[in-house]
Structures are given as C-alpha cells and as structure tokens.
Design a protein around this motif. Structure first.
Motif, PDB file in Angstrom:
ATOM      1  N   GLY A   1     -17.474  -1.747  -4.856  1.00  0.00           N
ATOM      2  CA  GLY A   1     -16.943  -1.605  -6.217  1.00  0.00           C
ATOM      3  C   GLY A   1     -16.043  -0.389  -6.364  1.00  0.00           C
ATOM      4  O   GLY A   1     -14.988  -0.460  -7.005  1.00  0.00           O
ATOM      5  N   ILE A   2     -16.432   0.718  -5.757  1.00  0.00           N
ATOM      6  CA  ILE A   2     -15.610   1.943  -5.820  1.00  0.00           C
ATOM      7  C   ILE A   2     -14.288   1.728  -5.085  1.00  0.00           C
ATOM      8  O   ILE A   2     -13.220   2.102  -5.592  1.00  0.00           O
ATOM      9  N   LEU A   3     -14.345   1.120  -3.883  1.00  0.00           N
ATOM     10  CA  LEU A   3     -13.106   0.873  -3.135  1.00  0.00           C
ATOM     11  C   LEU A   3     -12.181  -0.082  -3.887  1.00  0.00           C
ATOM     12  O   LEU A   3     -10.960   0.111  -3.899  1.00  0.00           O
ATOM     13  N   TYR A   4     -12.742  -1.095  -4.525  1.00  0.00           N
ATOM     14  CA  TYR A   4     -11.921  -2.023  -5.299  1.00  0.00           C
ATOM     15  C   TYR A   4     -11.273  -1.309  -6.481  1.00  0.00           C
ATOM     16  O   TYR A   4     -10.103  -1.537  -6.787  1.00  0.00           O
TER      17      TYR A   4
ATOM     18  N   ARG B   1      -1.329   1.181  -2.597  1.00  0.00           N
ATOM     19  CA  ARG B   1      -1.959   1.985  -1.544  1.00  0.00           C
ATOM     20  C   ARG B   1      -2.348   1.192  -0.303  1.00  0.00           C
ATOM     21  O   ARG B   1      -3.027   1.721   0.562  1.00  0.00           O
ATOM     22  N   ILE B   2      -1.956  -0.076  -0.219  1.00  0.00           N
ATOM     23  CA  ILE B   2      -2.380  -0.927   0.895  1.00  0.00           C
ATOM     24  C   ILE B   2      -1.160  -1.475   1.612  1.00  0.00           C
ATOM     25  O   ILE B   2      -0.291  -2.082   1.001  1.00  0.00           O
ATOM     26  N   GLY B   3      -1.100  -1.254   2.930  1.00  0.00           N
ATOM     27  CA  GLY B   3      -0.096  -1.874   3.783  1.00  0.00           C
ATOM     28  C   GLY B   3      -0.716  -3.102   4.429  1.00  0.00           C
ATOM     29  O   GLY B   3      -1.923  -3.167   4.639  1.00  0.00           O
ATOM     30  N   ILE B   4       0.117  -4.097   4.768  1.00  0.00           N
ATOM     31  CA  ILE B   4      -0.393  -5.342   5.328  1.00  0.00           C
ATOM     32  C   ILE B   4       0.186  -5.532   6.723  1.00  0.00           C
ATOM     33  O   ILE B   4       1.395  -5.398   6.932  1.00  0.00           O
TER      34      ILE B   4
END
Length: 172
Positions: free
Chosen positions: A82-85, A130-133
C-alpha cells in the motif's frame, strides 16, 4: 498469635459432643465455634471436584504461533504494498499504431492461401513519474475481425519515466 483454624473433633453421628472439647471451664472463641456434623443424605452423590484445566500441547502452541506469524507477515506485506502504491502511483503505458504498411501481398489460387508482410510503427507512451519500463522483447500480433494477419517480434528497449518511444517492426 492466635490459631484461626477450626478444630475438628471426631464425633459419631447421633452422639452428643463431648464436654471437654475446649477444656475445663473454657468457652469456645468465635473462631472455635462448634460445627454440626451431619451425614450426607442417602442416595446423594459425593461433591464433584472442579474439572481440571486442560493443558494444550506443544503442537497446538506451535500451530498458534505459526498462524500469528503468518498473519503478521501478511499485514506487513499489505502495508508495504500500500505504501509503495501510494508513493509511485503506477499507470499502464499507452500504445498507438502510427503507421501500418503492407509490403507484400501474394494470393496463391491453387492452394487458396495468402502470404503477406507488414511494416508497423508503434508509439509507446510511459505516463509514470517515477517508474521506467523495460520491454524484454516479446511478440506482436496483428488481427482483423478475429483473423490473424501477421505476427512479429517486438524489440528489447528501456523507456524512462514520462517518455515516448517509437518502434518500427516488420511482420510476416
């Protein structure tokens, strides 16, 4: 110090109490009062002892601790997810076909088959902050009304956060 325990003297049922139980000329104190002696009524059961408290074995304790540990780990894992999401707020990337070119189209009348080749330009947009794919290759399929037209490989590439990539592929 005075003795506060009751003094019990053997007396047979139905006989009077002896006179010299408390000594000559001495009256019983309030702690030494005479208790009547009666026999239990005929046919009555003896009083039952309170039931013994069951002790749980090692196996039961081990099972309980295992359940507690699993529940604590599940709660901790759920809280972490939940915190990471909440921090990263992940979104699904968008894919658009920009150009589709037919490079070969052959019809064989004798075997009633069609062979074709396509060139496809796909634009992939990563909306995440904040997310690379990382795309580890894969396969792309083009179909029309449920009929597969062609299939080809998708190249390996990395797409950084909030970026757009354009990919050209050939499918046969």
């Amino acid at each position: 110090m005075a003795d506060y325990y009751h003094k019990i003297h053997p007396v047979s049922v139905g006989s009077p109490a002896p006179d010299n139980v408390y000594g000559k000329g001495r009256k019983p104190s309030r702690h030494e009062q005479e208790l009547p002696v009666t026999a239990p009524p005929q046919g009555s059961l003896a009083p039952l002892q309170p039931p013994r408290r069951k002790r749980h074995g090692r196996c039961c304790r081990c099972l309980c601790w295992t359940v507690v540990v699993v529940v604590v780990l599940a709660v901790a894992l759920g809280a972490t997810a939940g915190i990471l999401y909440a921090v990263f707020k992940p979104k699904i990337p968008d894919f658009h076909v920009d150009r589709l070119t037919v490079t070969r189209f052959d019809v064989n009348a004798t075997s009633q088959t069609v062979t074709d080749a396509f060139e496809v330009e796909v634009t992939a947009t990563n909306p995440n902050k904040r997310i690379g794919i990382y795309y580890d290759g894969g396969e792309v399929t083009a179909s029309f009304n449920g009929t597969e037209l062609c299939r080809g490989a998708f190249p390996t590439l990395y797409q950084g956060h909030r970026s757009t990539s354009s990919v050209n592929t050939e499918h046969a």
